[in-house]
Design a protein around this motif. Structure first.
Motif, PDB file in Angstrom:
ATOM      1  N   UNK A 139       8.961   3.299   2.394  1.00  0.00           N
ATOM      2  CA  UNK A 139       9.452   4.655   2.141  1.00  0.00           C
ATOM      3  C   UNK A 139       8.337   5.592   1.698  1.00  0.00           C
ATOM      4  N   UNK A 140       7.200   5.030   1.294  1.00  0.00           N
ATOM      5  CA  UNK A 140       6.124   5.866   0.748  1.00  0.00           C
ATOM      6  C   UNK A 140       4.758   5.266   1.075  1.00  0.00           C
ATOM      7  N   UNK A 141       4.399   5.138   2.367  1.00  0.00           N
ATOM      8  CA  UNK A 141       3.127   4.501   2.757  1.00  0.00           C
ATOM      9  C   UNK A 141       1.933   5.182   2.125  1.00  0.00           C
ATOM     10  N   UNK A 142       0.930   4.374   1.789  1.00  0.00           N
ATOM     11  CA  UNK A 142      -0.218   4.919   1.063  1.00  0.00           C
ATOM     12  C   UNK A 142      -1.534   4.867   1.794  1.00  0.00           C
ATOM     13  N   UNK A 143      -1.521   4.536   3.102  1.00  0.00           N
ATOM     14  CA  UNK A 143      -2.775   4.441   3.836  1.00  0.00           C
ATOM     15  C   UNK A 143      -2.582   5.024   5.234  1.00  0.00           C
ATOM     16  N   UNK A 144      -3.420   5.987   5.595  1.00  0.00           N
ATOM     17  CA  UNK A 144      -3.306   6.624   6.903  1.00  0.00           C
ATOM     18  C   UNK A 144      -3.757   5.697   8.007  1.00  0.00           C
ATOM     19  N   UNK A 145      -3.394   6.040   9.249  1.00  0.00           N
ATOM     20  CA  UNK A 145      -3.804   5.240  10.408  1.00  0.00           C
ATOM     21  C   UNK A 145      -5.321   5.189  10.487  1.00  0.00           C
ATOM     22  N   UNK A 159       2.807  -8.573  -9.762  1.00  0.00           N
ATOM     23  CA  UNK A 159       1.943  -9.089 -10.834  1.00  0.00           C
ATOM     24  C   UNK A 159       0.458  -8.790 -10.667  1.00  0.00           C
ATOM     25  N   UNK A 160      -0.008  -8.510  -9.431  1.00  0.00           N
ATOM     26  CA  UNK A 160      -1.436  -8.266  -9.217  1.00  0.00           C
ATOM     27  C   UNK A 160      -1.666  -6.826  -8.776  1.00  0.00           C
ATOM     28  N   UNK A 161      -2.863  -6.323  -9.076  1.00  0.00           N
ATOM     29  CA  UNK A 161      -3.214  -4.972  -8.675  1.00  0.00           C
ATOM     30  C   UNK A 161      -3.174  -4.012  -9.836  1.00  0.00           C
ATOM     31  N   UNK A 162      -3.987  -2.963  -9.741  1.00  0.00           N
ATOM     32  CA  UNK A 162      -4.118  -2.013 -10.843  1.00  0.00           C
ATOM     33  C   UNK A 162      -3.736  -0.598 -10.453  1.00  0.00           C
ATOM     34  N   UNK A 163      -3.392  -0.368  -9.184  1.00  0.00           N
ATOM     35  CA  UNK A 163      -3.061   0.977  -8.729  1.00  0.00           C
ATOM     36  C   UNK A 163      -1.997   0.863  -7.644  1.00  0.00           C
ATOM     37  N   UNK A 164      -1.267   1.943  -7.351  1.00  0.00           N
ATOM     38  CA  UNK A 164      -0.207   1.884  -6.332  1.00  0.00           C
ATOM     39  C   UNK A 164      -0.666   1.337  -4.990  1.00  0.00           C
ATOM     40  N   UNK A 165      -1.880   1.680  -4.578  1.00  0.00           N
ATOM     41  CA  UNK A 165      -2.354   1.220  -3.282  1.00  0.00           C
ATOM     42  C   UNK A 165      -2.943  -0.191  -3.317  1.00  0.00           C
ATOM     43  N   UNK A 166      -2.905  -0.830  -4.464  1.00  0.00           N
ATOM     44  CA  UNK A 166      -3.455  -2.188  -4.583  1.00  0.00           C
ATOM     45  C   UNK A 166      -2.495  -3.096  -5.340  1.00  0.00           C
ATOM     46  N   UNK A 167      -1.212  -2.994  -5.059  1.00  0.00           N
ATOM     47  CA  UNK A 167      -0.224  -3.875  -5.685  1.00  0.00           C
ATOM     48  C   UNK A 167      -0.050  -5.119  -4.821  1.00  0.00           C
ATOM     49  N   UNK A 168       0.007  -6.283  -5.453  1.00  0.00           N
ATOM     50  CA  UNK A 168      -0.010  -7.512  -4.653  1.00  0.00           C
ATOM     51  C   UNK A 168       0.693  -8.666  -5.349  1.00  0.00           C
ATOM     52  N   UNK A 226       0.859  -1.177   0.000  1.00  0.00           N
ATOM     53  CA  UNK A 226       0.000   0.000   0.000  1.00  0.00           C
ATOM     54  C   UNK A 226       0.901   1.233   0.000  1.00  0.00           C
ATOM     55  N   UNK A 227       1.108   1.824  -1.168  1.00  0.00           N
ATOM     56  CA  UNK A 227       1.999   2.970  -1.245  1.00  0.00           C
ATOM     57  C   UNK A 227       1.475   3.973  -2.270  1.00  0.00           C
ATOM     58  N   UNK A 228       2.148   5.114  -2.349  1.00  0.00           N
ATOM     59  CA  UNK A 228       1.683   6.201  -3.202  1.00  0.00           C
ATOM     60  C   UNK A 228       2.152   6.067  -4.640  1.00  0.00           C
ATOM     61  N   UNK A 229       3.176   5.273  -4.891  1.00  0.00           N
ATOM     62  CA  UNK A 229       3.729   5.135  -6.240  1.00  0.00           C
ATOM     63  C   UNK A 229       3.858   3.664  -6.606  1.00  0.00           C
ATOM     64  N   UNK A 230       3.997   3.376  -7.888  1.00  0.00           N
ATOM     65  CA  UNK A 230       4.202   1.999  -8.338  1.00  0.00           C
ATOM     66  C   UNK A 230       5.575   1.496  -7.911  1.00  0.00           C
ATOM     67  N   UNK A 231       5.613   0.232  -7.518  1.00  0.00           N
ATOM     68  CA  UNK A 231       6.860  -0.401  -7.130  1.00  0.00           C
ATOM     69  C   UNK A 231       7.654  -0.805  -8.373  1.00  0.00           C
ATOM     70  N   UNK A 232       8.961  -0.996  -8.179  1.00  0.00           N
ATOM     71  CA  UNK A 232       9.837  -1.433  -9.261  1.00  0.00           C
ATOM     72  C   UNK A 232      10.493  -2.755  -8.907  1.00  0.00           C
ATOM     73  N   UNK A 233      10.291  -3.799  -9.742  1.00  0.00           N
ATOM     74  CA  UNK A 233       9.282  -3.886 -10.808  1.00  0.00           C
ATOM     75  C   UNK A 233       7.888  -4.008 -10.184  1.00  0.00           C
ATOM     76  N   UNK A 234       6.860  -3.750 -10.951  1.00  0.00           N
ATOM     77  CA  UNK A 234       5.506  -3.812 -10.418  1.00  0.00           C
ATOM     78  C   UNK A 234       5.111  -5.252 -10.082  1.00  0.00           C
TER      79      UNK A 234
END
Length: 268
Positions: free
Chosen positions: A262-268, A230-239, A220-228
């Motif tokens: 380094x770039x968390x995408x979900x608040x407490x 295989x699952x998920x369609x958005x930065x906060x749903x990569x799996x 769950x992060x603000x940007x796409x991971x490298x490499x992306x």
């Protein structure tokens, strides 16, 4: 709390209010087993039914079933007139503190003065039936306690992992170890019925969940991971989905963990 004898209803309530109760990965709401009471046509719910019931148990017994050697069973009157049976384990982890109540199932029982239970026979019911207002007030008290809770939730994560079967537990354990290795001051907690990992004051960056045929490691992060992943369609749903026959690429997963932290995408 000692678990050698049945915990009292008050002790169970204190665990819930201390945010030390979670829903097991294989939790069951048995609302279509022939004994449900008809007012609960939509089924029994974790928040609306289980939590208020755990705050109002009138009887707690050791689970007598051979395959539930660490289990307990509690009974509570429901505001609609029926009775709830709650099955739960008390998990004691590595930390020296009170256990985690891991709720495995909830089911309905009919009866006004007594109910018949397949494991404990005829159970006499207390005269008092909580009102809807009393029931909802219990839930409100619990939600307020949860909002004000800023303690570490590591024990709940350990309890969740311990409740997983076989190969799913192995994947979850290794993922948990990788997160703690890569992010030494990680905050762990069970949120939305699954373990989450976060950086204090920055938010959550990873979680995992178990399904019937796979375990999902989520980032769950603000940007796409490298490499992306295989699952998920958005930065906060990569799996990454893992089945029983898969091998965990620990080096790659560790890299994703560091990037997400380094770039968390979900608040407490």
């Amino acid at each position: 709390m000692s678990v050698s004898s049945p915990p009292s209803a008050r002790e169970v309530s204190e665990l819930v209010m201390a945010n030390r109760a979670i829903r097991a990965p294989y939790y069951q709401a048995d609302h279509d087993d022939g004994v449900r009471f008809t007012d609960l046509e939509k089924g029994l719910q974790w928040g609306a039914d289980v939590v208020p019931a755990m705050l109002g148990l009138f009887r707690v017994e050791r689970d007598v079933r051979d395959d539930h050697i660490d289990g307990w069973v509690g009974f509570a009157r429901h505001w609609r007139g029926g009775t709830l049976r709650l099955d739960f384990d008390l998990f004691s982890g590595s930390e020296e503190s009170e256990p985690i109540a891991v709720v495995t199932a909830v089911s309905g029982r009919k009866g006004e003065n007594t109910v018949a239970d397949e494991d404990f026979g005829e159970i006499e019911l207390p005269d008092h039936v909580p009102t809807q207002e009393e029931w909802e007030d219990r839930e409100k008290q619990y939600q307020k306690a949860r909002r004000n809770d800023d303690t570490d939730g590591s024990a709940a994560v350990e309890a969740y992992i311990a409740a997983l079967p076989g190969w799913k537990r192995e994947f979850a354990t290794r993922f948990d170890e990788l997160v703690r290795r890569e992010v030494p001051h990680v905050r762990r907690a069970v949120r939305y019925h699954q373990p989450f990992y976060g950086v204090e004051d920055n938010g959550w960056f990873a979680s995992f969940s178990a399904f019937s045929k796979h375990v999902k490691l989520s980032f769950v992060c603000e940007t796409h991971l490298e490499p992306e992943p295989p699952s998920g369609t958005a930065p906060q749903r990569q799996a990454l989905d893992l089945t029983e026959t898969d091998t965990l690429d620990e080096e790659q997963v560790a890299s994703w963990i560091r990037q997400a932290a380094d770039d968390p995408g979900m608040n407490w």
